[in-house]
Design an enzyme around this catalytic site. Structure first.
Site, PDB file in Angstrom:
ATOM      1  N   HIS A  72       0.865  -1.324  -0.001  1.00 23.44           N
ATOM      2  CA  HIS A  72       0.081  -0.109  -0.016  1.00 23.44           C
ATOM      3  C   HIS A  72       0.884   1.273   0.124  1.00 23.44           C
ATOM      4  CE1 HIS A  72      -3.883  -2.058   1.947  1.00 23.44           C
ATOM      5  NE2 HIS A  72      -3.577  -2.520   0.971  1.00 23.44           N
ATOM      6  N   TYR A 202      -8.973   4.867   7.913  1.00 23.38           N
ATOM      7  CA  TYR A 202      -8.968   5.031   9.320  1.00 23.38           C
ATOM      8  C   TYR A 202     -10.031   5.882   9.585  1.00 23.38           C
ATOM      9  CZ  TYR A 202      -4.503   2.868  10.376  1.00 23.38           C
ATOM     10  OH  TYR A 202      -3.446   2.043  10.680  1.00 23.38           O
ATOM     11  N   PRO A 293      -2.859  -0.179  19.186  1.00 25.72           N
ATOM     12  CA  PRO A 293      -2.453  -0.666  17.714  1.00 25.72           C
ATOM     13  C   PRO A 293      -2.873   0.387  16.641  1.00 25.72           C
ATOM     14  CG  PRO A 293      -4.373  -1.432  18.683  1.00 25.72           C
ATOM     15  CD  PRO A 293      -3.896  -0.802  19.935  1.00 25.72           C
ATOM     16  N   LYS A 297       2.368  -0.159  15.026  1.00 22.80           N
ATOM     17  CA  LYS A 297       3.878  -0.091  15.387  1.00 22.80           C
ATOM     18  C   LYS A 297       4.364  -1.396  16.040  1.00 22.80           C
ATOM     19  CE  LYS A 297       5.328   3.554  13.273  1.00 22.80           C
ATOM     20  NZ  LYS A 297       4.733   2.816  12.160  1.00 22.80           N
ATOM     21  N   TYR A 385       4.566   6.508  10.109  1.00 19.34           N
ATOM     22  CA  TYR A 385       3.618   5.281   9.630  1.00 19.34           C
ATOM     23  C   TYR A 385       4.729   4.364   8.973  1.00 19.34           C
ATOM     24  CZ  TYR A 385      -0.534   2.756   8.862  1.00 19.34           C
ATOM     25  OH  TYR A 385      -1.541   1.737   9.037  1.00 19.34           O
TER      26      TYR A 385
HETATM   27  P1  FAD Z   1       4.337 -11.758  21.180  1.00 22.57           P
HETATM   28  O1  FAD Z   1       3.949 -11.822  19.713  1.00 22.57           O
HETATM   29  O2  FAD Z   1       3.414 -11.684  22.242  1.00 22.57           O
HETATM   30  O3  FAD Z   1       5.147 -13.098  21.307  1.00 22.57           O
HETATM   31  C1  FAD Z   1       5.235 -13.390  22.633  1.00 22.57           C
HETATM   32  C2  FAD Z   1       5.450 -15.200  22.786  1.00 22.57           C
HETATM   33  O4  FAD Z   1       5.933 -15.576  24.048  1.00 22.57           O
HETATM   34  C3  FAD Z   1       4.258 -15.604  22.613  1.00 22.57           C
HETATM   35  O5  FAD Z   1       3.981 -16.675  21.568  1.00 22.57           O
HETATM   36  C4  FAD Z   1       3.771 -16.328  24.113  1.00 22.57           C
HETATM   37  O6  FAD Z   1       2.903 -17.478  23.852  1.00 22.57           O
HETATM   38  C5  FAD Z   1       5.190 -16.409  24.351  1.00 22.57           C
HETATM   39  N1  FAD Z   1       5.224 -16.550  25.977  1.00 22.57           N
HETATM   40  C6  FAD Z   1       4.671 -15.958  26.906  1.00 22.57           C
HETATM   41  N2  FAD Z   1       4.699 -16.333  28.118  1.00 22.57           N
HETATM   42  C7  FAD Z   1       5.731 -17.245  27.795  1.00 22.57           C
HETATM   43  C8  FAD Z   1       6.380 -18.323  29.000  1.00 22.57           C
HETATM   44  N3  FAD Z   1       6.184 -18.060  30.245  1.00 22.57           N
HETATM   45  N4  FAD Z   1       7.479 -19.114  28.258  1.00 22.57           N
HETATM   46  C9  FAD Z   1       7.458 -19.062  26.945  1.00 22.57           C
HETATM   47  N5  FAD Z   1       6.957 -18.279  25.992  1.00 22.57           N
HETATM   48  C10 FAD Z   1       5.912 -17.412  26.504  1.00 22.57           C
HETATM   49  N6  FAD Z   1       1.618  -4.477  15.170  1.00 22.57           N
HETATM   50  C11 FAD Z   1       2.396  -3.973  14.071  1.00 22.57           C
HETATM   51  O7  FAD Z   1       3.498  -3.835  13.758  1.00 22.57           O
HETATM   52  N7  FAD Z   1       1.408  -3.578  13.032  1.00 22.57           N
HETATM   53  C12 FAD Z   1      -0.038  -3.884  13.079  1.00 22.57           C
HETATM   54  O8  FAD Z   1      -0.674  -3.720  12.314  1.00 22.57           O
HETATM   55  C13 FAD Z   1      -0.446  -4.446  14.281  1.00 22.57           C
HETATM   56  N8  FAD Z   1      -1.667  -4.552  14.623  1.00 22.57           N
HETATM   57  C14 FAD Z   1      -2.084  -5.142  15.661  1.00 22.57           C
HETATM   58  C15 FAD Z   1      -3.535  -5.287  16.094  1.00 22.57           C
HETATM   59  C16 FAD Z   1      -3.807  -6.033  16.932  1.00 22.57           C
HETATM   60  C17 FAD Z   1      -5.346  -6.252  17.351  1.00 22.57           C
HETATM   61  C18 FAD Z   1      -3.119  -6.294  18.180  1.00 22.57           C
HETATM   62  C19 FAD Z   1      -3.713  -7.004  19.328  1.00 22.57           C
HETATM   63  C20 FAD Z   1      -1.910  -5.880  17.839  1.00 22.57           C
HETATM   64  C21 FAD Z   1      -1.254  -5.431  17.070  1.00 22.57           C
HETATM   65  N9  FAD Z   1       0.225  -5.220  16.627  1.00 22.57           N
HETATM   66  C22 FAD Z   1       0.662  -4.485  15.454  1.00 22.57           C
HETATM   67  C23 FAD Z   1       1.015  -5.582  17.688  1.00 22.57           C
HETATM   68  C24 FAD Z   1       1.810  -6.875  17.665  1.00 22.57           C
HETATM   69  O9  FAD Z   1       1.032  -7.887  17.517  1.00 22.57           O
HETATM   70  C25 FAD Z   1       2.725  -6.991  18.877  1.00 22.57           C
HETATM   71  O10 FAD Z   1       3.522  -5.896  19.099  1.00 22.57           O
HETATM   72  C26 FAD Z   1       3.780  -8.243  18.580  1.00 22.57           C
HETATM   73  O11 FAD Z   1       3.045  -9.400  18.535  1.00 22.57           O
HETATM   74  C27 FAD Z   1       4.861  -8.348  19.485  1.00 22.57           C
HETATM   75  O12 FAD Z   1       5.456  -9.400  19.065  1.00 22.57           O
HETATM   76  P2  FAD Z   1       6.399  -9.986  20.419  1.00 22.57           P
HETATM   77  O13 FAD Z   1       7.349 -11.129  19.885  1.00 22.57           O
HETATM   78  O14 FAD Z   1       7.288  -9.205  21.217  1.00 22.57           O
HETATM   79  O15 FAD Z   1       5.442 -10.726  21.337  1.00 22.57           O
HETATM   80  C1  DHB Z   2      -4.261  -3.509  11.102  1.00 24.57           C
HETATM   81  C2  DHB Z   2      -4.036  -3.591  12.396  1.00 24.57           C
HETATM   82  C3  DHB Z   2      -3.567  -2.257  12.952  1.00 24.57           C
HETATM   83  O1  DHB Z   2      -3.280  -2.129  14.177  1.00 24.57           O
HETATM   84  C4  DHB Z   2      -3.487  -1.158  12.112  1.00 24.57           C
HETATM   85  O2  DHB Z   2      -3.083   0.113  12.779  1.00 24.57           O
HETATM   86  C5  DHB Z   2      -3.896  -1.176  10.698  1.00 24.57           C
HETATM   87  C6  DHB Z   2      -4.174  -2.454  10.142  1.00 24.57           C
HETATM   88  C7  DHB Z   2      -4.647  -4.918  10.376  1.00 24.57           C
HETATM   89  O3  DHB Z   2      -4.817  -5.759  11.186  1.00 24.57           O
HETATM   90  O4  DHB Z   2      -4.907  -5.043   9.366  1.00 24.57           O
END
Ligand code: FAD
Ligand code: DHB
Length: 402
Positions: A72, A202, A293, A297, A385
Site C-alpha cells: 500500500h 481510518y 494498535p 507499530k 507510519y
Molecule cells: P508476542 O507476539 O506477544 O510473542 C510472545 C510469545 O511469548 C508468545 O508466543 C507467547 O505465547 C510466548 N510466551 C509468553 N509467556 C511465555 C512463557 N512463560 N514461556 C515461554 N513463552 C512464553 N503491530 C504492528 O506492527 N502492526 C500492526 O498492524 C499491528 N496490529 C495489531 C492489531 C492488534 C489487534 C493487536 C492486538 C496487535 C497489533 N500489533 C501490530 C502489535 C503486535 O501484534 C505485537 O506488538 C507483536 O506480536 C509483538 O511481538 P513479540 O514477539 O514481542 O510478542
Molecule cells: C491492522 C492493524 C492495525 O493495528 C492497524 O493500525 C492497521 C491494520 C490490521 O490488522 O490489518
C-alpha cells in the site's frame, strides 16, 4: 542443555532473533509456552513497515510475503463524511507499507528455523530465569512431557510478550515502568467480503473510531472502537455490521457485508519498561513495551529491537566487546518513544467517547483537518507510519546481499 542464546517466546521477536543469529553462525534455543498450531493461528497485526519488509526479504524469509502480501502506498483518513488520502510514496520519497498478517510472518519464520534444524520447544511451562546477573545465566522450565529442563546460555532474550516472566525477573528497584491505559478497546473481525478499498481507512466518527483493513481480495479485517470491558458475546454479527455501517458508510458508498469468521476484543495501553536490560537478560518487543494498535507499530518495534540485539550479540562473539550491548536499552528506547508518541497521537485524534468535551472534539477534527490539508503535517504522519530507519551498523553490506 547448553546454547549461546536462550530465547523465551516464539513471537515475531523471538523467532526473528533466532533466525538472524543463525545467519551469523550463533546458536540459540527458543522455548514457547503455546503450541505451534496456536502461535501460527493467532490473529494480530497486519501492517509491516518498509524496514521490516526489507529485512524479511534480505534474510530469505520474504518470498511468500512478496507473493501474497499487499503493498500500500498510502492510507485514507475519514472524518466529517469525507475521505482524505495520505500519499506515503509521494511524501516519503517512494516508501510503502505491506499488509501481510503477523501469523503468516510467524509461519514463515518457524518454517525457516525448522528447515535450518533450529530448536524450538513448544508447550513449555514453569519458566524461570536464573542467575541473570552472572555471565552464565540459565533458564529452567518444564517441557511438554512434564519433565524439568535447564538451558545454560551466555545470554537470555526475553521475547515473551507483555505477560511473560522475563520483565518480572528484573528487580523492581532496577526498572521504571511508564504507562497509560486508554478507555478504548478494539473489537476486531475477520469477514468474508470483497475488498473494500485499495488502501486502509481510518475513520473518525462521533459514535467511535473504525478501521477498515484487508487480508486477501475475499477476506477483510475490520476494527470497531468499543468499551475495553465489553464482552464479545454482547456483539452479534448484525450488531457489528450495523455499527460499522453507522461509522463508515458515506453518501453513495456502503461497506460490503458478509459472514464474520472470527471476532474478539483487545484493550489498549501504552507501556514502556526502562531499562530493557539487566545483567545478561535483554528484553525485546512486547515484553518491554506496548503501543496501542492505531499506529500499527508493535510488531515493527519488536523487529527493530531484535536488529539491535542481534548486532550486539554478534559483536560480542566476533570482536569480544559489548559496545552495542551496553547501549541496547538507550538505542532501542529512542525509537520506542518515537513510536509511543505516534501511536498515542493517532489514538488520541481518532477515538471519541462521551467523556470528550465539545472543545476536545473540536481539537480532534482540527488535528485531522490539519494533517490532511498541510503537506508538512501529512509528511510527518507518513514518515512515522512507514517507520523510522533501522540501526544497521554491522549489517549494511550483508543484508543487502542475502
Ligand atoms: P508476542 O507476539 O506477544 O510473542 C510472545 C510469545 O511469548 C508468545 O508466543 C507467547 O505465547 C510466548 N510466551 C509468553 N509467556 C511465555 C512463557 N512463560 N514461556 C515461554 N513463552 C512464553 N503491530 C504492528 O506492527 N502492526 C500492526 O498492524 C499491528 N496490529 C495489531 C492489531 C492488534 C489487534 C493487536 C492486538 C496487535 C497489533 N500489533 C501490530 C502489535 C503486535 O501484534 C505485537 O506488538 C507483536 O506480536 C509483538 O511481538 P513479540 O514477539 O514481542 O510478542
Ligand atoms: C491492522 C492493524 C492495525 O493495528 C492497524 O493500525 C492497521 C491494520 C490490521 O490488522 O490489518
Amino acid at each position: 542443555m547448553r546454547t549461546q542464546v536462550g530465547i523465551i517466546g516464539a513471537g515475531p521477536a523471538g523467532l526473528m532473533l533466532s533466525h538472524l543469529l543463525h545467519l551469523q553462525g550463533i546458536e540459540s534455543i527458543i522455548i514457547e509456552s503455546r503450541s505451534r498450531q496456536e502461535i501460527e493461528g493467532t490473529i494480530r497485526a497486519g501492517v509491516l513497515e518498509q524496514g521490516t519488509v526489507d529485512l524479511l526479504n534480505a534474510t530469505g524469509v520474504g518470498e511468500r510475503m512478496m507473493r501474497e502480501g499487499h503493498v500500500h502506498e498510502g492510507i485514507e483518513l475519514q472524518f466529517n463524511g469525507n475521505r482524505h488520502r495520505i500519499d506515503f510514496a509521494e511524501l516519503t520519497g517512494g516508501k510503502q507499507i505491506m499488509v501481510y498478517p503477523q501469523h503468516e510472518v510467524i509461519k514463515d519464520l518457524v518454517a525457516a528455523r525448522l528447515k535450518a534444524n533450529g530448536t524450538i520447544f513448544f508447550n513449555v511451562s514453569d519458566v524461570k530465569l536464573v542467575n541473570i546477573e552472572s555471565a552464565q545465566p540459565t533458564i529452567e522450565y518444564t517441557n511438554e512431557f512434564g519433565e524439568p529442563q535447564v538451558i545454560e546460555c551466555d545470554f537470555i532474550a526475553g521475547c515473551d510478550g507483555f505477560h511473560g516472566p522475563s520483565r518480572q525477573s528484573i528487580p523492581k528497584s532496577k526498572r521504571v515502568e511508564k504507562q497509560q491505559i486508554y478507555p478504548f478497546g478494539w473489537l476486531g473481525i475477520i469477514a468474508e467480503t470483497p475488498q473494500v478499498n485499495p488502501e486502509l481507512i481510518y475513520a473518525h466518527h462521533e459514535r467511535g473510531f473504525a478501521l477498515l483493513s484487508t487480508r486477501t481480495p475475499s477476506i477483510q479485517r475490520h476494527y470497531l472502537q468499543v468499551d475495553p470491558k465489553d464482552d464479545i458475546t454482547n456483539w452479534s454479527d448484525d450488531r457489528i455490521w450495523s455499527e460499522l455501517h453507522a461509522r463508515v458508510d458515506l453518501e453513495g458508498w456502503t461497506l460490503p457485508q458478509g459472514p464474520i469468521i472470527q471476532k474478539n476484543i483487545v484493550s489498549m495501553r501504552s507501556f514502556v519498561c526502562e531499562t530493557m536490560q539487566y545483567g545478561r537478560l535483554y528484553l525485546a518487543g512486547d515484553a518491554a513495551h506496548i503501543v496501542p494498535p492505531t499506529g500499527a507499530k508493535g510488531l515493527n518495534l519488536a523487529v527493530a529491537d531484535i536488529l539491535v540485539l542481534s548486532q550486539g550479540i554478534r559483536e560480542f562473539y566476533e570482536q569480544g566487546n559489548q559496545n552495542i550491548l551496553q547501549k541496547y536499552s538507550e538505542t532501542c528506547l529512542k525509537r520506542i518513544w518515537r513510536a509511543q508518541r505516534f501511536s498515542w497521537w493517532m489514538t488520541t485524534i481518532l477515538h471519541t467517547n462521551q467523556n470528550h468535551s465539545p472543545f476536545e472534539y473540536g481539537i480532534q477534527l482540527t488535528e485531522l483537518d490539519n494533517v490532511t490539508s498541510s503537506p508538512n503535517a501529512a509528511a510527518n504522519l507518513a514518515e512515522n507510519y512507514i517507520g523510522l530507519p533501522f540501526e544497521l551498523p554491522l549489517y549494511k553490506h550483508e543484508l543487502s546481499q542475502k
